[in-house]
Design a protein around this motif. Structure first.
Motif, PDB file in Angstrom:
ATOM      1  N   VAL A 272      -3.775   2.670  -0.928  1.00 47.81           N
ATOM      2  CA  VAL A 272      -2.543   2.324  -0.219  1.00 47.81           C
ATOM      3  C   VAL A 272      -2.719   0.979   0.477  1.00 47.81           C
ATOM      4  CG1 VAL A 272      -0.955   2.999   1.627  1.00 47.81           C
ATOM      5  CG2 VAL A 272      -1.901   4.745   0.100  1.00 47.81           C
ATOM      6  N   SER A 273      -3.862   0.787   1.108  1.00 52.79           N
ATOM      7  CA  SER A 273      -4.150  -0.478   1.779  1.00 52.79           C
ATOM      8  C   SER A 273      -4.121  -1.640   0.796  1.00 52.79           C
ATOM      9  CB  SER A 273      -5.514  -0.393   2.477  1.00 52.79           C
ATOM     10  OG  SER A 273      -5.803  -1.592   3.134  1.00 52.79           O
ATOM     11  N   GLU A 274      -4.669  -1.441  -0.391  1.00 56.76           N
ATOM     12  CA  GLU A 274      -4.661  -2.498  -1.404  1.00 56.76           C
ATOM     13  C   GLU A 274      -3.244  -2.854  -1.819  1.00 56.76           C
ATOM     14  OE1 GLU A 274      -7.461  -2.496  -4.646  1.00 56.76           O
ATOM     15  OE2 GLU A 274      -8.859  -1.305  -3.462  1.00 56.76           O
ATOM     16  N   VAL A 275      -2.350  -1.866  -1.887  1.00 59.71           N
ATOM     17  CA  VAL A 275      -0.950  -2.143  -2.210  1.00 59.71           C
ATOM     18  C   VAL A 275      -0.372  -3.093  -1.167  1.00 59.71           C
ATOM     19  CG1 VAL A 275       1.367  -1.096  -2.207  1.00 59.71           C
ATOM     20  CG2 VAL A 275      -0.471  -0.076  -3.560  1.00 59.71           C
ATOM     21  N   LEU A 276      -0.609  -2.804   0.102  1.00 63.75           N
ATOM     22  CA  LEU A 276      -0.071  -3.652   1.161  1.00 63.75           C
ATOM     23  C   LEU A 276      -0.733  -5.029   1.175  1.00 63.75           C
ATOM     24  CD1 LEU A 276       0.360  -1.141   4.119  1.00 63.75           C
ATOM     25  CD2 LEU A 276       2.063  -1.946   2.478  1.00 63.75           C
ATOM     26  N   GLN A 277      -2.029  -5.077   0.940  1.00 64.17           N
ATOM     27  CA  GLN A 277      -2.729  -6.352   0.944  1.00 64.17           C
ATOM     28  C   GLN A 277      -2.278  -7.253  -0.202  1.00 64.17           C
ATOM     29  OE1 GLN A 277      -7.033  -6.274   1.668  1.00 64.17           O
ATOM     30  NE2 GLN A 277      -6.759  -4.139   2.253  1.00 64.17           N
ATOM     31  N   ASN A 278      -1.834  -6.656  -1.307  1.00 62.93           N
ATOM     32  CA  ASN A 278      -1.443  -7.432  -2.484  1.00 62.93           C
ATOM     33  C   ASN A 278       0.064  -7.502  -2.679  1.00 62.93           C
ATOM     34  OD1 ASN A 278      -4.148  -7.944  -3.286  1.00 62.93           O
ATOM     35  ND2 ASN A 278      -4.282  -5.839  -4.022  1.00 62.93           N
ATOM     36  N   MET A 279       0.825  -7.274  -1.625  1.00 62.29           N
ATOM     37  CA  MET A 279       2.272  -7.242  -1.777  1.00 62.29           C
ATOM     38  C   MET A 279       2.865  -8.582  -2.186  1.00 62.29           C
ATOM     39  SD  MET A 279       3.897  -7.142   2.066  1.00 62.29           S
ATOM     40  CE  MET A 279       3.320  -5.519   2.396  1.00 62.29           C
ATOM     41  N   ASP A 280       2.157  -9.676  -1.943  1.00 62.81           N
ATOM     42  CA  ASP A 280       2.702 -10.978  -2.301  1.00 62.81           C
ATOM     43  C   ASP A 280       2.355 -11.398  -3.733  1.00 62.81           C
ATOM     44  OD1 ASP A 280       0.037 -11.259  -1.658  1.00 62.81           O
ATOM     45  OD2 ASP A 280       0.303 -13.142  -0.579  1.00 62.81           O
ATOM     46  N   ALA A 281       1.700 -10.534  -4.483  1.00 63.29           N
ATOM     47  CA  ALA A 281       1.403 -10.812  -5.893  1.00 63.29           C
ATOM     48  C   ALA A 281       2.651 -10.516  -6.725  1.00 63.29           C
ATOM     49  CB  ALA A 281       0.237  -9.947  -6.364  1.00 63.29           C
ATOM     50  N   PRO A 282       2.820 -11.231  -7.838  1.00 64.00           N
ATOM     51  CA  PRO A 282       3.995 -10.985  -8.695  1.00 64.00           C
ATOM     52  C   PRO A 282       4.074  -9.529  -9.157  1.00 64.00           C
ATOM     53  CG  PRO A 282       2.826 -12.959  -9.406  1.00 64.00           C
ATOM     54  CD  PRO A 282       1.973 -12.291  -8.361  1.00 64.00           C
ATOM     55  N   THR A 283       5.288  -9.044  -9.299  1.00 56.02           N
ATOM     56  CA  THR A 283       5.519  -7.661  -9.693  1.00 56.02           C
ATOM     57  C   THR A 283       5.333  -7.483 -11.200  1.00 56.02           C
ATOM     58  OG1 THR A 283       7.110  -7.408  -7.923  1.00 56.02           O
ATOM     59  CG2 THR A 283       7.227  -5.802  -9.675  1.00 56.02           C
TER      60      THR A 283
ATOM     61  N   ALA B  51       4.587  -3.832 -14.103  1.00 59.15           N
ATOM     62  CA  ALA B  51       4.704  -2.378 -14.196  1.00 59.15           C
ATOM     63  C   ALA B  51       3.573  -1.655 -13.464  1.00 59.15           C
ATOM     64  CB  ALA B  51       4.743  -1.947 -15.659  1.00 59.15           C
ATOM     65  N   LEU B  52       2.351  -2.174 -13.574  1.00 59.98           N
ATOM     66  CA  LEU B  52       1.216  -1.536 -12.892  1.00 59.98           C
ATOM     67  C   LEU B  52       1.352  -1.622 -11.373  1.00 59.98           C
ATOM     68  CD1 LEU B  52      -1.797  -2.651 -15.116  1.00 59.98           C
ATOM     69  CD2 LEU B  52      -0.840  -0.350 -14.875  1.00 59.98           C
ATOM     70  N   ARG B  53       1.817  -2.755 -10.883  1.00 62.62           N
ATOM     71  CA  ARG B  53       1.992  -2.917  -9.433  1.00 62.62           C
ATOM     72  C   ARG B  53       3.083  -1.979  -8.924  1.00 62.62           C
ATOM     73  NH1 ARG B  53      -0.628  -6.143  -6.908  1.00 62.62           N
ATOM     74  NH2 ARG B  53      -0.927  -7.595  -8.605  1.00 62.62           N
ATOM     75  N   ARG B  54       4.176  -1.848  -9.673  1.00 64.74           N
ATOM     76  CA  ARG B  54       5.248  -0.949  -9.255  1.00 64.74           C
ATOM     77  C   ARG B  54       4.754   0.504  -9.251  1.00 64.74           C
ATOM     78  NH1 ARG B  54       8.824  -1.523  -6.237  1.00 64.74           N
ATOM     79  NH2 ARG B  54      10.405  -0.344  -7.302  1.00 64.74           N
ATOM     80  N   ARG B  55       3.922   0.864 -10.219  1.00 62.30           N
ATOM     81  CA  ARG B  55       3.359   2.221 -10.271  1.00 62.30           C
ATOM     82  C   ARG B  55       2.456   2.453  -9.059  1.00 62.30           C
ATOM     83  NH1 ARG B  55       5.288   6.334 -11.477  1.00 62.30           N
ATOM     84  NH2 ARG B  55       4.275   7.262  -9.731  1.00 62.30           N
ATOM     85  N   ALA B  56       1.635   1.449  -8.729  1.00 65.03           N
ATOM     86  CA  ALA B  56       0.754   1.559  -7.559  1.00 65.03           C
ATOM     87  C   ALA B  56       1.572   1.682  -6.276  1.00 65.03           C
ATOM     88  CB  ALA B  56      -0.186   0.361  -7.489  1.00 65.03           C
ATOM     89  N   ASP B  57       2.664   0.919  -6.178  1.00 59.23           N
ATOM     90  CA  ASP B  57       3.551   1.010  -5.010  1.00 59.23           C
ATOM     91  C   ASP B  57       4.109   2.429  -4.871  1.00 59.23           C
ATOM     92  OD1 ASP B  57       3.156  -1.753  -4.813  1.00 59.23           O
ATOM     93  OD2 ASP B  57       5.223  -2.277  -5.348  1.00 59.23           O
ATOM     94  N   ALA B  58       4.609   2.969  -5.979  1.00 55.24           N
ATOM     95  CA  ALA B  58       5.196   4.315  -5.967  1.00 55.24           C
ATOM     96  C   ALA B  58       4.144   5.369  -5.627  1.00 55.24           C
ATOM     97  CB  ALA B  58       5.846   4.624  -7.311  1.00 55.24           C
ATOM     98  N   ASP B  59       2.957   5.232  -6.214  1.00 50.65           N
ATOM     99  CA  ASP B  59       1.875   6.184  -5.927  1.00 50.65           C
ATOM    100  C   ASP B  59       1.480   6.134  -4.453  1.00 50.65           C
ATOM    101  OD1 ASP B  59       1.855   6.960  -8.582  1.00 50.65           O
ATOM    102  OD2 ASP B  59       0.042   5.815  -9.096  1.00 50.65           O
ATOM    103  N   ALA B  60       1.427   4.930  -3.887  1.00 54.09           N
ATOM    104  CA  ALA B  60       1.063   4.771  -2.473  1.00 54.09           C
ATOM    105  C   ALA B  60       2.097   5.465  -1.589  1.00 54.09           C
ATOM    106  CB  ALA B  60       0.946   3.294  -2.110  1.00 54.09           C
TER     107      ALA B  60
END
Length: 159
Positions: free
Chosen positions: A72-83, A85-94
């Motif tokens: 979850v912390s990694e999702v927040l730390q990397n929020m400024d990275a381009p979106t 499908a994997l990032r959106r999945r990580a966001d939803a999982d978090a």
């Protein structure tokens, strides 16, 4: 050394690496370490809250909990990275993990302060989700400042 000892050692090593990466104080000003309520920047506060929670889970011997909070912390730390499908999945999982964990804590009778901390993390993740959706529509990349702005519009203005 038997296979279970090797797996356990590998798991501890992996946990140490994840925690070391997530506990790096690069985004966490010292003044936010011991604050019980969200301060001017809920993203930074949520990150510091998650770091404290990871340490607590690690100290209790809950490797799974510490690693899940690290994700979850990694999702927040990397929020400024381009979106993607994997990032959106990580966001939803978090979001799902924190929502479920908060419910479990509430059922177990956790303190109001602890529940408030996880609610703040949920709100930051909800703001991130909205900004990610806007990113898909407008092409404007997600940023900490934009998540902060949406968070304030969604939660601070309504208090």
């Amino acid at each position: 050394m038997n296979q279970s000892s090797s797996t356990s050692t590998q798991s501890l090593s992996q946990l140490s690496e994840v925690l070391a990466r997530c506990l790096t104080p690069s985004l966490m000003p010292v003044r936010y370490l011991n604050t019980p309520r969200p301060q001017p920047c809920p993203v930074i506060w949520a990150l510091s809250f998650l770091r404290r929670s990871m340490i607590h889970e690690r100290d209790l011997g809950d490797q799974y909990g510490a690693m899940a909070l690290a994700s979850v912390s990694e999702v927040l730390q990397n929020m400024d990275a381009p979106t993607d499908a994997l990032r959106r999945r990580a966001d939803a999982d978090a979001y799902d993990y924190i929502a479920n964990y908060t419910d479990l804590l509430a059922e177990a009778g956790a303190s109001a302060q602890l529940l408030e901390g996880y609610q703040c993390v949920l709100h930051v993740l909800a703001a991130l989700d909205l900004v990610r959706k806007q990113e898909l529509l407008t092409g404007v990349l997600t940023s900490y400042a934009r998540v902060q702005e949406v968070y304030e519009a969604m939660y601070v203005a309504h208090r």
